[in-house]
Design an enzyme around this catalytic site. Structure first.
Site, PDB file in Angstrom:
ATOM      1  CG  ASP A  25      34.441  41.180  44.863  1.00  0.00           C
ATOM      2  OD1 ASP A  25      33.965  40.754  43.783  1.00  0.00           O
ATOM      3  OD2 ASP A  25      35.308  40.564  45.508  1.00  0.00           O
ATOM      4  CE  LYS A  86      31.454  37.597  38.956  1.00  0.00           C
ATOM      5  NZ  LYS A  86      32.511  38.060  39.892  1.00  0.00           N
ATOM      6  CD  GLU A 185      35.738  39.875  39.580  1.00  0.00           C
ATOM      7  OE1 GLU A 185      36.481  38.901  39.401  1.00  0.00           O
ATOM      8  OE2 GLU A 185      34.504  39.780  39.677  1.00  0.00           O
ATOM      9  CG  ASP A 207      40.324  37.463  40.661  1.00  0.00           C
ATOM     10  OD1 ASP A 207      40.003  36.643  41.537  1.00  0.00           O
ATOM     11  OD2 ASP A 207      39.668  38.484  40.412  1.00  0.00           O
TER      12      ASP A 207
END
Length: 624
Positions: A25, A86, A185, A207
């Protein structure tokens, strides 16, 4: 006498038959690595027992520091300490406006538009920074599992576009990791909860991580996950909660602008307060500003008010995704909460109120994605039958080609499950055409000018034929990672050309949302404009072919009066073609087609006579 195999303690009697694979992850705030051991997927810890690796990289004169040690120096050395990288993946310099870090980092731009961060160790791209995080996770996995890794499943936000996914794969390659698959994800989270073993039903995966938000609507049918729709915001997460509280701190301190280090200091304090308010109704925080110390009391009610608009954005995305999926609210059987930011009580309350059911929160929201990725990696490495689970993700936007008139012809529509391969046949527009430009576009609008250009390439070697005679098959293939390959092939000769679509940077989530909104808002207008362009293209084609025919055979097959009549009709159609009346253009094409039918018949007769010249009837009958 038989041989007896001796296994070391803790190892399988047949260790060579089990391939080592991990799930990673790669998060905005924290990253994790997990593996299936003794039949159970668990996250792997470092030597100090910590499972979470802060996604922070610090460059120093002595080398690179990753994780908690780097995070501890973020406010002291902000220019050389990269956090939330990210958010920079797959973006161009122009895309970074408004993102956290814009005022902190110093960027330089290279060819292709990729931003490079200026550090004491030189300019570093987001891909290189992410590779440092992945190297650390890889080292942790090898130390824990004691062996070479077969590969890894790496998770990405469901709304990551081609460029962001490719940047993630590039980072893994740089870190020496074989990517078995990129996995959305939310899909990984559903796997972690074992929902693949449940009955049929619709699942919503909410999420909310440190820097991204995703909402996915999945349908489960006999162990098959199909993502019906995805939505979210790749620039919204818990970091923004921290920023909202940090801004409030600044207002209470009477400040207007802060230097880079102080900005990090305030956001770190805000993060601490946010975490404390998860279990407490209020908290006192001590701050230093401009040489003064101050204590502030922050209540949960105050914090909830500061972040309410951010939570509302996520709920709005949930509503849109349900609409895109064609699912009613009462059809949702399960709601899964993922991401550390879902620990905020106000988030859980709002989600429960919207979906009208209590969400699943029994698995650590920080670890659930890595655990799901590890389960999928174990399958892809060959340790379990592939048939145990099939994961189907979807395309966020339609993919297609430019056709004559600047029209966008969709080949694969948005929300199509991937991997997928689709092909469509096209033809040439002009007589004798030997090459064709293939322009690949992405978007929902009818005109290429309103879509995003992905790539262009040329198919050469088409045999010269009459317009419309050649057959060019254009094939689109989107792999399981959401990456696109396009090929074009002329069927009679087999000449072929292809391209792997790898843009230097891509759309952010807000741009994707804007494109979808525009496709709805301008739907009627776009269809009218498309119809007009199609009629104009047909008129141009007829006018061009008649002009060439008259130049070639007019003198031999037509009288002066017939040429004059056809020229007059062509002039009328040309006038109509330049208007904006699609119906009138269509009627004009019909009139000119009928008026020129006799000429087409004469040309055909002439062609037949030329073909038969020098042959007797007996020869023809003999051939028959």
């Amino acid at each position: 006498m038989a041989l007896l195999q001796i296994a070391e303690p803790g190892q399988s009697p047949e260790p060579h038959q089990r391939k080592l694979a991990v799930g990673i992850d790669l998060g905005t705030t924290n990253s994790l690595v997990a593996a299936v051991r003794s039949g159970e997927a668990t996250t792997l810890s470092d030597e100090g027992g910590s499972h979470l690796l802060p996604s922070v990289v610090r460059y120093t004169e002595q080398g690179v520091v990753v994780g908690q040690s780097a995070l501890a120096q973020a406010s002291v050395d902000p220019f050389n300490t990269i956090v939330s990288v990210k958010r920079l993946m797959g973006r161009g310099v122009a895309d970074l406006k408004g993102l956290q870090g814009e005022a902190v980092y110093r960027f330089s731009e290279r060819d292709g538009g990729m931003p490079f961060l200026q550090t004491i160790a030189g300019d570093k791209s987001p891909v290189e920074v992410s590779a440092e995080i992945l190297r650390t996770l890889k080292a942790r996995a090898r130390a824990t599992l004691e062996g070479e890794l077969e590969g890894a499943v790496i998770t990405v936000p469901a709304y990551f576009d081609d460029a962001q996914r490719q940047a993630t794969k590039d980072a893994a390659q740089l870190a020496g990791i074989n990517v078995l698959r990129l996995l959305n994800e939310p899909t990984a989270a559903a796997v972690a909860y074992g929902l693949d073993q449940a009955a049929e039903g619709v699942i919503a995966v909410y999420d909310l991580g440190g820097g991204t938000f995703d909402i996915s609507i999945l349908r489960l049918n006999k162990g098959v996950f199909e993502v019906l729709a995805t939505g979210g915001d790749s620039a919204l997460g818990g970091d923004d909660f921290d920023l909202a509280l940090a801004q409030w701190f600044l207002e209470q301190l009477g400040g207007e602008e802060v230097v880079a280090g102080e900005s990090r200091y305030l956001t770190e304090k805000a993060r601490w307060v946010k975490e404390q308010l998860t279990e407490r109704d209020s908290v006192i925080v001590d701050l230093e500003h401009a040489g003064q110390k101050i204590s502030l009391t922050v209540s949960r009610e105050l914090f909830d008010g500061l972040v309410d608009s951010l939570i509302t954005k996520t709920i709005r995305a949930c509503r849109r995704s349900l609409r895109d999926a064609g699912v009613e609210l009462d059809e949702v059987q399960d709601v899964v909460m993922v991401g550390g930011s879902t620990r905020v009580p106000a988030v859980r309350t709002r989600v429960e109120q919207f979906f009208q059911r209590a969400p699943r929160i029994n698995i650590d929201p920080d670890r659930v994605v890595a655990v799901g990725a590890a389960i999928q990696a174990d399958i892809l490495a060959g340790n379990k039958p592939d048939s145990e689970m099939l994961l189907l993700d979807v395309l966020p936007l339609s993919l297609g080609l430019e056709t004559m008139g600047g029209l966008a012809e969709k080949v694969i529509h948005r929300n199509t499950s991937i991997p997928v391969a689709r092909a469509q046949e096209f033809t040439t527009y002009q007589d004798g055409q030997t090459a064709m430009m293939i322009h690949v576009v992405q978007g929902e609008r009818e005109l290429v000018s309103d879509c995003r250009s992905l790539a262009q390439f040329v198919l050469r070697g088409i045999p010269p034929m009459a317009a419309g005679a050649a057959k060019i098959r254009v094939a689109f293939q989107v792999d399981a990672d959401g990456l696109l390959g396009v090929s074009a092939k002329e069927l009679s000769t087999g000449v072929e050309s292809e391209i792997q679509v790898k843009p230097s940077y891509g759309l952010d989530d807000n741009e994707i949302a804007d494109m979808l909104k525009a496709s709805y808002s301008f739907a009627e207008e776009d269809m009218l404009l498309r119809n007009l362009r199609e009629q104009q293209v047909e008129a141009d084609r007829l006018l061009a072919s008649l002009t060439q025919a008259i130049q070639t055979d007019g003198e031999s097959l037509l009288t002066s009066a017939e040429i004059a009549h056809l020229t007059e009709q062509m002039g009328i159609l040309q006038t109509l073609r330049d208007s904006s009346d699609a119906d009138a253009i269509e009627q004009g094409v019909k009139v000119l087609s009928q008026a020129s039918d006799f000429f087409a018949a004469r040309r055909m007769d002439q062609s037949i006579k030329n073909a038969l010249k020098g042959h007797s009837i007996d020869e023809i009958e003999g051939d028959a």
